[in-house]
Design a protein around this motif. Structure first.
Motif, PDB file in Angstrom:
ATOM      1  N   LEU A   1      -6.165  -0.515  -7.688  1.00 34.08           N
ATOM      2  CA  LEU A   1      -5.891  -0.162  -6.452  1.00 34.08           C
ATOM      3  C   LEU A   1      -7.062   0.066  -5.855  1.00 34.08           C
ATOM      4  CD1 LEU A   1      -2.996   2.844  -6.648  1.00 34.08           C
ATOM      5  CD2 LEU A   1      -2.754   0.299  -6.054  1.00 34.08           C
TER       6      LEU A   1
ATOM      7  N   THR B   1      -5.431   5.784   1.599  1.00 38.33           N
ATOM      8  CA  THR B   1      -4.461   4.749   1.297  1.00 38.33           C
ATOM      9  C   THR B   1      -5.010   3.989   0.088  1.00 38.33           C
ATOM     10  OG1 THR B   1      -3.211   2.877   2.061  1.00 38.33           O
ATOM     11  CG2 THR B   1      -5.605   3.157   2.722  1.00 38.33           C
TER      12      THR B   1
ATOM     13  N   ASP C   1       4.546   0.978   1.639  1.00 37.83           N
ATOM     14  CA  ASP C   1       4.600  -0.044   2.295  1.00 37.83           C
ATOM     15  C   ASP C   1       5.304   0.088   3.590  1.00 37.83           C
ATOM     16  OD1 ASP C   1       3.760  -1.654   0.225  1.00 37.83           O
ATOM     17  OD2 ASP C   1       5.862  -2.078  -0.689  1.00 37.83           O
TER      18      ASP C   1
ATOM     19  N   ALA D   1      -9.630  -5.872  -1.646  1.00 33.30           N
ATOM     20  CA  ALA D   1      -8.704  -5.626  -2.435  1.00 33.30           C
ATOM     21  C   ALA D   1      -8.031  -7.313  -3.120  1.00 33.30           C
ATOM     22  CB  ALA D   1      -7.207  -5.204  -1.662  1.00 33.30           C
TER      23      ALA D   1
ATOM     24  N   GLY E   1       0.254   5.409   1.258  1.00 37.86           N
ATOM     25  CA  GLY E   1      -0.917   6.348   1.594  1.00 37.86           C
ATOM     26  C   GLY E   1      -0.510   7.671   2.133  1.00 37.86           C
TER      27      GLY E   1
ATOM     28  N   CYS F   1      -8.708  -2.284   3.240  1.00 36.88           N
ATOM     29  CA  CYS F   1      -9.659  -2.565   1.896  1.00 36.88           C
ATOM     30  C   CYS F   1      -9.699  -4.133   2.205  1.00 36.88           C
ATOM     31  CB  CYS F   1      -8.781  -2.033   0.898  1.00 36.88           C
ATOM     32  SG  CYS F   1      -8.533  -0.290   0.598  1.00 36.88           S
TER      33      CYS F   1
ATOM     34  N   MET G   1      -4.191   0.550  -2.135  1.00 35.25           N
ATOM     35  CA  MET G   1      -3.910  -0.703  -1.558  1.00 35.25           C
ATOM     36  C   MET G   1      -4.132  -1.768  -2.755  1.00 35.25           C
ATOM     37  SD  MET G   1      -5.573  -0.681   2.283  1.00 35.25           S
ATOM     38  CE  MET G   1      -4.359  -1.977   2.708  1.00 35.25           C
ATOM     39  N   ASN G   2      -2.978  -2.709  -2.885  1.00 38.19           N
ATOM     40  CA  ASN G   2      -2.811  -4.062  -3.638  1.00 38.19           C
ATOM     41  C   ASN G   2      -3.395  -4.976  -2.539  1.00 38.19           C
ATOM     42  OD1 ASN G   2      -1.854  -3.058  -5.955  1.00 38.19           O
ATOM     43  ND2 ASN G   2       0.272  -3.422  -5.481  1.00 38.19           N
TER      44      ASN G   2
ATOM     45  N   SER H   1       0.757  -1.055  -0.077  1.00 40.98           N
ATOM     46  CA  SER H   1      -0.237  -0.095  -0.087  1.00 40.98           C
ATOM     47  C   SER H   1       0.903   1.160   0.040  1.00 40.98           C
ATOM     48  CB  SER H   1      -0.724  -0.089   1.460  1.00 40.98           C
ATOM     49  OG  SER H   1      -0.107   0.261   2.433  1.00 40.98           O
TER      50      SER H   1
ATOM     51  N   GLU I   1      -2.782  -3.258   5.981  1.00 46.01           N
ATOM     52  CA  GLU I   1      -1.707  -2.426   6.006  1.00 46.01           C
ATOM     53  C   GLU I   1      -1.334  -2.168   7.781  1.00 46.01           C
ATOM     54  OE1 GLU I   1      -1.631   1.269   4.109  1.00 46.01           O
ATOM     55  OE2 GLU I   1      -2.545   2.210   5.892  1.00 46.01           O
TER      56      GLU I   1
END
Length: 307
Positions: A231, A207, A283, A224, A142, A221, A209-210, A140, A214
């Motif tokens: 994203l 943020t 990250d 995700a 953010g 998310c 996120m993949n 992620s 986090e």
């Protein structure tokens, strides 16, 4: 061929002892390998780039936390890394990448997977850009309150102390509570996929996120998908600090979307502009401060060993 990038200082200094256990397995099985140790911040990026430029099919094992993994992906992403398969021995305090992919933290299981993989998967790579710099990410990126937490955790002696008693995740919680008292919300404008612009007058954080998690397991998310070339976005603003305080416990279970002021969505690109410079993370690693941030899917994927 097997290459390993080891952060000996991960897990509050236990990284080297964990590597010794992994190395014993390599020697016992008479595996040919090269081990390279990080010596300073940013070193894993250089090591990964050097390995990628060798251009020979290989497995690259990484021993460290999400931050070490982030450096590695930044070393690979600007090269042709199609010949590299990524293996991972998670030794961080957050381990959000490993959590999302359901990777084991057991050394023997990790080494079994790296040496004899039965399942691999392609994982999206994200890209964060400011006016002055850019950085790839796997988990992620953010801006705002969550990035400020990451920035403070990185330099906090509390993290090392908590890791020693196996409570590293609590570091994020304790620092989050402290920063919330001091945090001053500011206005931002947001534009997704170059469409209409929205405004948040009382902004806390965004943020991209993949992965679902986090900050050591906060499920910002929950939907995700690390393979959809999108994203997932969590935006939080226009709510009181008391509601933020109530939101966090629910976020660990991914139930925070019911709060008014929380928006969960997805896009290929999001542009964020703020009235004043705000902290940014990739990250969990600091990208400094900026008043503009673009988050997007980089359109690249890395092949990762699952088991």
């Amino acid at each position: 061929m097997y290459y390993f990038i080891i952060n000996p200082h991960s897990k509050s200094g236990y990284g080297m002892s964990i590597w010794k256990r992994a190395e014993a397995i390599l020697k016992e099985r008479e595996v040919s390998y090269e081990a390279r140790f990080t010596e300073y911040t940013g070193h894993a990026k250089k090591l990964a780039e050097q390995i990628a430029n060798l251009s020979c099919p290989c497995t690259l094992g990484v021993l460290g936390g999400d931050g070490t993994l982030n450096e590695v992906i930044n070393g690979l992403a600007e090269t042709d890394f199609s010949h590299i398969t990524l293996g991972y021995l998670p030794t961080g305090s957050g381990n959000d990448f490993a959590r999302a992919l359901n990777l084991s933290c057991d050394v023997e299981k990790c080494m079994d997977a790296i040496l004899s993989p039965s399942q691999c998967t392609a994982v999206d790579i994200g890209l964060a850009r400011t006016q002055e710099s850019s950085r790839y990410f796997l988990v992620s990126s953010g801006i705002g309150y969550d990035a400020d937490i990451c920035r403070k955790v990185m330099v906090s002696p509390l993290k090392k102390a908590m890791n020693k008693i196996h409570l590293g995740k609590l570091t994020y919680v304790l620092i989050a509570l402290k920063l919330l008292i001091l945090y001053k919300a500011c206005p931002v404008s947001v534009r997704m996929d170059k469409k209409e612009t929205a405004s948040l007058s009382k902004f806390f954080f965004i943020t991209g996120m993949n992965m679902p998690y986090e900050g050591g397991g906060v499920k910002f998310c929950p939907k995700a998908d690390f393979q959809d070339n999108l994203l997932d976005i969590c935006m939080v603003g226009n709510l009181s600090k008391l509601k933020i305080l109530a939101l966090f416990p629910t976020a660990f279970a991914g139930k925070h979307g019911r709060f008014q002021g929380v928006t969960l969505t997805s896009c290929k690109r999001i542009d964020i502009s703020s009235k004043s410079p705000l902290p940014i993370h990739c990250d969990g690693e600091s990208l400094g401060v900026a008043d503009h941030l673009t988050l997007q899917s980089a359109g690249k994927q890395i092949n990762v060993i699952l088991k």
